[in-house]
Write a protein that holds these residues in place. Structure first.
Motif, short mmCIF file in Angstrom:
data_model
loop_
_atom_site.label_atom_id
_atom_site.label_comp_id
_atom_site.label_asym_id
_atom_site.label_seq_id
_atom_site.Cartn_x
_atom_site.Cartn_y
_atom_site.Cartn_z
N GLU A 128 -10.56 -0.70 -1.11
CA GLU A 128 -10.49 -0.82 0.20
C GLU A 128 -9.10 -0.77 0.88
O GLU A 128 -8.82 0.24 1.80
CB GLU A 128 -11.59 -1.68 0.80
N SER A 132 -7.40 2.39 2.74
CA SER A 132 -6.74 2.24 4.16
C SER A 132 -5.34 2.53 4.49
O SER A 132 -5.05 3.23 5.36
CB SER A 132 -7.07 0.71 4.46
N PRO A 136 -5.57 5.97 7.24
CA PRO A 136 -5.13 6.12 8.37
C PRO A 136 -3.74 5.69 8.59
O PRO A 136 -3.09 5.69 9.42
CB PRO A 136 -6.01 5.09 8.97
N TYR A 137 -3.13 4.68 7.32
CA TYR A 137 -2.01 4.18 7.62
C TYR A 137 -0.79 4.88 6.79
O TYR A 137 0.01 4.03 6.51
CB TYR A 137 -2.17 2.79 7.12
N GLN B 54 -12.16 -6.70 7.43
CA GLN B 54 -11.35 -5.40 7.22
C GLN B 54 -10.04 -5.28 6.54
O GLN B 54 -9.54 -6.36 6.33
CB GLN B 54 -11.08 -4.74 8.78
N ASP B 56 -7.46 -3.80 7.05
CA ASP B 56 -5.87 -3.53 7.90
C ASP B 56 -5.18 -4.73 7.75
O ASP B 56 -4.05 -4.58 7.73
CB ASP B 56 -6.48 -3.46 9.46
N VAL B 59 -3.14 -4.39 4.72
CA VAL B 59 -2.31 -3.14 4.79
C VAL B 59 -0.98 -3.78 5.79
O VAL B 59 0.09 -3.62 5.22
CB VAL B 59 -2.97 -2.06 5.49
#
Lengths: 167, 99
Positions: A128, A132, A136-137, B54, B56, B59
């Motif tokens: 995941e 990601s 989008p990144y 999530q 994010d 990231v």
């Protein structure tokens, strides 16, 4: 397995306090490595196993080795031998070793328990994260490469000027 | 509940790093304090990502890791230069710019 988190948090806080209060740079670095390892364990308990692996490999492995190299490079005086003899006395290793042993015990408990329990946060798998990261990144990846190239050139430039002056 | 306490831990570690940065005058320790603050920021991101489930947060953790690696390589080069020119690592000695 919440108590694992609290023990690791206590280890991280103790090691961090020792980092900012210690007088010898090498000892502070040792405690900082322990603090980074405790944070890696916390990352794993929060369900970010990939981030935990990166924390150990990049932070405790690569960045700390850079720090140790620089600290060793800076101590090139006539007092170095005496200083290193003092640094290598066996008593110093007790503190970081005890904290690291606590973390090792926690790792054994996790392995014996067969991984995270159901009450813990849901693990976020590397798949995941990768989807990601390159979805989008992807602009952030480009920006990271833009950051790393000046970092490389800057480090090369700063290291090179001294060689020219000496020669 | 663990994620909330992880955020509290991140705040505590960030404060410790800030105190270290303000109190210590040795450049190596100031760099270490900056590393502590970066570490606590990444802990906050991971905890927030775990709280919402999530990816994010991780990231952003990768971005912080990249930033820390680039920052440390340049900053340690500067530390070596300072040590060779001024023969000291005291941050108060580097006051030629009269800032």
């Amino acid at each position: 397995m919440e108590w694992l988190f609290y023990i690791a948090a206590a280890v991280a806080l103790t090691a961090t306090i020792r980092v900012i209060t210690h007088l010898h740079a090498v000892h502070a670095l040792l405690y900082f490595v322990v603090s980074v390892l405790a944070l890696a364990l916390i990352f794993y308990l929060l369900g970010a196993a990939f981030a935990a692996a990166l924390e150990v490999i990049v932070y405790a492995g690569a960045i700390m080795v850079l720090f140790v190299f620089v600290v060793m490079l800076l101590n090139q005086g006539p007092l170095t031998v005496e200083q290193e003899r003092r640094w290598l006395s066996p008593g110093i290793w007790i503190g970081p070793s005890a904290l690291a042993l606590v973390l090792l015990g926690e790792v054994f408990v996790i392995i014996a328990g067969g991984g995270l329990g159901s009450a813990d946060p849901v693990p976020i798998r590397p798949k995941e994260v990768s989807i990601s990261l390159y979805g989008p990144y992807v602009i952030a990846v480009e920006l990271a490469s833009l950051l790393l190239l000046p970092g490389l050139i800057g480090a090369y430039h700063l290291g090179r000027r001294r060689a020219k002056e000496r020669g | 509940m663990v994620t909330v306490h992880a955020l509290i831990l991140a705040v505590a570690m960030f404060s410790l790093g800030l105190v270290g940065l303000l109190v210590r005058r040795n450049v190596i320790y100031m760099l270490l304090s900056i590393e502590i603050m970066l570490n606590s920021a990444s802990l906050a991101f991971i905890a927030a990502g775990a709280r919402w489930g999530q990816a994010d947060g991780q990231v952003m953790y990768l971005m912080i890791l990249t930033l820390a690696a680039a920052e440390v390589s340049v900053a340690l080069g500067i530390v070596l230069q300072l040590s060779y020119r001024f023969r000291t690592l005291d941050a108060d000695a580097f006051s030629e710019m009269r800032g």
